[in-house]
Design a protein around this motif. Structure first.
Motif, PDB file in Angstrom:
ATOM      1  N   GLU A 128       6.021   6.064   0.556  1.00  0.00           N
ATOM      2  CA  GLU A 128       6.501   4.882   1.272  1.00  0.00           C
ATOM      3  C   GLU A 128       5.531   3.753   0.967  1.00  0.00           C
ATOM      4  N   VAL A 129       6.021   2.553   0.833  1.00  0.00           N
ATOM      5  CA  VAL A 129       5.149   1.403   0.598  1.00  0.00           C
ATOM      6  C   VAL A 129       5.160   0.543   1.850  1.00  0.00           C
ATOM      7  N   VAL A 177       0.848  -1.188   0.000  1.00  0.00           N
ATOM      8  CA  VAL A 177       0.000   0.000   0.000  1.00  0.00           C
ATOM      9  C   VAL A 177       0.889   1.245   0.000  1.00  0.00           C
ATOM     10  N   PRO A 178       0.729   2.126  -1.001  1.00  0.00           N
ATOM     11  CA  PRO A 178       1.526   3.360  -1.032  1.00  0.00           C
ATOM     12  C   PRO A 178       0.980   4.389  -0.048  1.00  0.00           C
ATOM     13  N   ILE A 179       1.890   5.023   0.687  1.00  0.00           N
ATOM     14  CA  ILE A 179       1.533   6.068   1.642  1.00  0.00           C
ATOM     15  C   ILE A 179       2.350   7.311   1.287  1.00  0.00           C
TER      16      ILE A 179
END
Length: 175
Positions: free
Chosen positions: A44-45, A25-27
């Motif tokens: 961040e992943v 999940v990309p953040i």
């Protein structure tokens, strides 16, 4: 309690109520709006356990490019990030469906043990490409899929979270 909450499945076919471990999940690291349209953002992943909320018929009929998912946590994981839920008594309202943004599901491993239950956070919805999720699902081996009538109850809880309407006033109480 019946252990028919979940079935075990394998393969790339996706359905509403599928539990998907270790999803990337990309953040966005710095959520400050960019000054220019072409400014790069640091992402961040992270790895998360997610549950599919997109309708199964839309997945089966190829009607979506992105799949809607919500994080699903153990009670301990959720309480670690949300101090209010460190007390077991605060879980009772969630269990009863009185907290619209949260939904409790029995554990696939121990459905009879309420301390092993899982909580879905409807307040944190994300979407990932269907191509990524089908490929990821195929690599997971066995995974859990929520079964009827628990699936319909879950779907209804998700719908209720979105269909709430706050009124500016109401009819006065009867005396």
């Amino acid at each position: 309690m019946s252990d028919s909450w979940w079935s075990s499945i394998e393969g790339e076919q996706l359905a509403q109520g599928d539990l998907l471990a270790d999803c990337s999940v990309p953040i966005v690291v710095d959520p400050t709006p960019s000054a220019g349209e072409d400014e790069a953002k640091e992402v961040e992943v992270v790895s998360q356990r997610l549950i599919i909320v997109t309708q199964s018929c839309d997945l089966e009929n190829g009607k979506v490019q992105f799949v809607a998912l919500c994080p699903i946590h153990t009670l301990d994981e959720f309480a670690e990030a949300n101090a209010h839920y460190k007390s077991p008594k605060n879980w009772e309202g969630v269990r009863k469906g009185q907290k619209a943004s949260l939904h409790m599901l029995a554990s696939p491993e121990a459905p009879e043990d309420n301390t092993k239950s899982l909580v879905v956070d409807f307040g944190h919805i994300l979407s990932l490409p269907i191509e990524y999720l089908t490929a990821h699902a195929a690599t997971l081996g066995g995974r859990s899929r929520l079964q009827p009538p628990f699936l319909e109850h879950f779907s209804q809880a998700f719908a209720r979270f979105f269909m709430r309407v706050g009124l500016p006033s109401s009819i006065a109480p009867f005396k």
